[in-house]
Design an enzyme around this catalytic site. Structure first.
Site, short mmCIF file in Angstrom:
data_model
loop_
_atom_site.label_atom_id
_atom_site.label_comp_id
_atom_site.label_asym_id
_atom_site.label_seq_id
_atom_site.Cartn_x
_atom_site.Cartn_y
_atom_site.Cartn_z
N SER A 90 0.86 -1.18 0.00
CA SER A 90 0.00 0.00 0.00
C SER A 90 0.90 1.23 0.00
O SER A 90 1.70 1.41 0.93
CB SER A 90 -0.88 0.01 1.25
OG SER A 90 -1.32 1.32 1.49
N HIS A 99 -1.57 -1.37 -3.94
CA HIS A 99 -2.83 -0.98 -3.31
C HIS A 99 -2.83 0.53 -3.13
O HIS A 99 -1.91 1.10 -2.55
CB HIS A 99 -2.92 -1.70 -1.96
CG HIS A 99 -4.18 -1.50 -1.20
ND1 HIS A 99 -5.33 -2.23 -1.43
CD2 HIS A 99 -4.48 -0.67 -0.18
CE1 HIS A 99 -6.27 -1.85 -0.58
NE2 HIS A 99 -5.79 -0.90 0.19
N ASP A 126 -4.90 3.75 -1.67
CA ASP A 126 -5.95 4.13 -0.72
C ASP A 126 -6.50 5.51 -1.03
O ASP A 126 -5.78 6.50 -0.93
CB ASP A 126 -5.38 4.12 0.71
CG ASP A 126 -5.13 2.71 1.20
OD1 ASP A 126 -6.07 1.90 1.18
OD2 ASP A 126 -3.98 2.41 1.60
N MET A 165 -9.12 8.32 0.12
CA MET A 165 -9.92 8.75 1.29
C MET A 165 -10.46 10.15 1.06
O MET A 165 -9.75 11.00 0.53
CB MET A 165 -9.04 8.75 2.54
CG MET A 165 -8.35 7.42 2.80
SD MET A 165 -7.45 7.44 4.36
CE MET A 165 -6.56 5.89 4.26
N HIS A 186 -8.67 1.21 -3.44
CA HIS A 186 -9.54 1.05 -2.27
C HIS A 186 -10.26 2.37 -2.01
O HIS A 186 -9.65 3.34 -1.55
CB HIS A 186 -8.64 0.65 -1.09
CG HIS A 186 -9.35 0.45 0.21
ND1 HIS A 186 -8.69 0.15 1.39
CD2 HIS A 186 -10.67 0.50 0.54
CE1 HIS A 186 -9.56 0.03 2.37
NE2 HIS A 186 -10.77 0.25 1.89
N MET A 236 -12.33 4.63 0.01
CA MET A 236 -12.89 4.93 1.34
C MET A 236 -13.57 6.29 1.21
O MET A 236 -13.10 7.30 1.76
CB MET A 236 -11.77 4.94 2.38
CG MET A 236 -11.29 3.55 2.75
SD MET A 236 -9.67 3.55 3.53
CE MET A 236 -8.63 3.49 2.08
N MET A 251 -11.22 -5.63 6.53
CA MET A 251 -10.36 -4.63 7.19
C MET A 251 -9.92 -5.19 8.54
O MET A 251 -10.76 -5.61 9.35
CB MET A 251 -11.13 -3.33 7.44
CG MET A 251 -11.37 -2.43 6.24
SD MET A 251 -9.93 -1.97 5.24
CE MET A 251 -8.87 -1.14 6.43
N ASP A 275 -6.42 -6.10 5.03
CA ASP A 275 -5.78 -4.77 4.96
C ASP A 275 -5.73 -4.15 6.35
O ASP A 275 -6.77 -3.89 6.97
CB ASP A 275 -6.63 -3.90 4.01
CG ASP A 275 -6.02 -2.52 3.75
OD1 ASP A 275 -4.87 -2.28 4.14
OD2 ASP A 275 -6.73 -1.69 3.13
#
Ligand code: DX5
Ligand code: ZN
Length: 224
Positions: free
Chosen positions: A7, A32, A34, A36, A65, A67, A136, A174
């Protein structure tokens, strides 16, 4: 085969290209990313332009991913930017079956994520529609948190469900994965293992990936 998926949240963003090249040298085949939004989680990270830049410098699979509170609106944008796989949270998708189908129609694999407090039973009606599921093992929002041991029970329950339904559905995990808990994570049934700090907060990220791949493949060999 079990995969170690770095990540980039824990990478040095001033040298992102070099950091990505390092983990690729170490044998990683997926990255990966992330995303957000400061609403679904209390943090802000990257958006489509960063994914687009990363797409230009690597052939690694990009596992994005989301979020964010509005994944239906943004999933197609991230696929356009180069995502190969898109993860949406069950908690943000009231019509999860539609969301998964849209992602697949746009040309990416569709994964569902469960927060620590969300039970695996909530996936019963969509398990055959998802390409993969991510459990998660920390509450999302930040790297470098402590692994929540109860997530291993959830992985085992999900592993049981996929066996009963005869689904070849990879299970991803994760948050808080380290060299120390990695073998337990693999033995519980995880196939794709996201790891941020344990790779990038070391002097040699390539060596960290290689070592974690070795630990994972040894644990996989004794998995029933
Ligand atoms: C947390 C993110 C994770 C994070 C993992 O919300 O989804 O992907 O980067 O980082 P570590 O491995 O440091 O817990
Ligand atoms: Zn993540």
């Amino acid at each position: 085969m079990v995969e170690i998926i770095p990540s980039i949240l824990a990478a040095d963003f001033t040298r992102l290209g070099e950091e990505i090249a390092r983990v690729e040298q170490g044998g990683a085949t997926a990255l990966h990313l992330d995303v957000m939004d400061g609403h679904f989680v209390p943090n802000l990270t990257i958006g489509p332009p960063v994914v687009e830049s990363i797409r230009k410098i690597t052939r690694m699979t990009l596992d994005v991913h989301l979020m964010i509170t509005d994944p239906d609106k943004y999933a197609p944008v991230f696929i356009q930017a180069g995502a190969d796989r898109v993860l949406v949270h069950q908690e943000t998708c009231p019509n999860l079956d539609n969301t998964l189908r849209t992602i697949q129609q746009e040309g990416a694999l569709a994964g569902v994520v469960l927060n620590p407090a969300t039970p695996v039973s909530l996936l019963e009606e969509v398990l055959d529609l998802a390409d993969y599921v991510l459990i998660m093992s920390v509450n999302p929002g930040f790297g470098g948190q402590q692994f929540l041991p109860r997530s291993l029970d959830k992985v085992r329950r999900l592993d049981q469900m996929r066996r009963e339904l005869r689904l070849a559905l990879p299970i991803e995990i994760d948050g808080g994965v380290t060299k120390e808990n990695l073998a337990d994570v693999v033995r519980a049934g995880c196939d794709w293992i996201v790891t941020g700090s344990s790779v990038f907060h070391t002097p040699d990220p390539a060596a960290a990936v290689t070592e974690m791949r070795q630990i994972a493949s040894e644990a996989e060999a004794v998995r029933v």
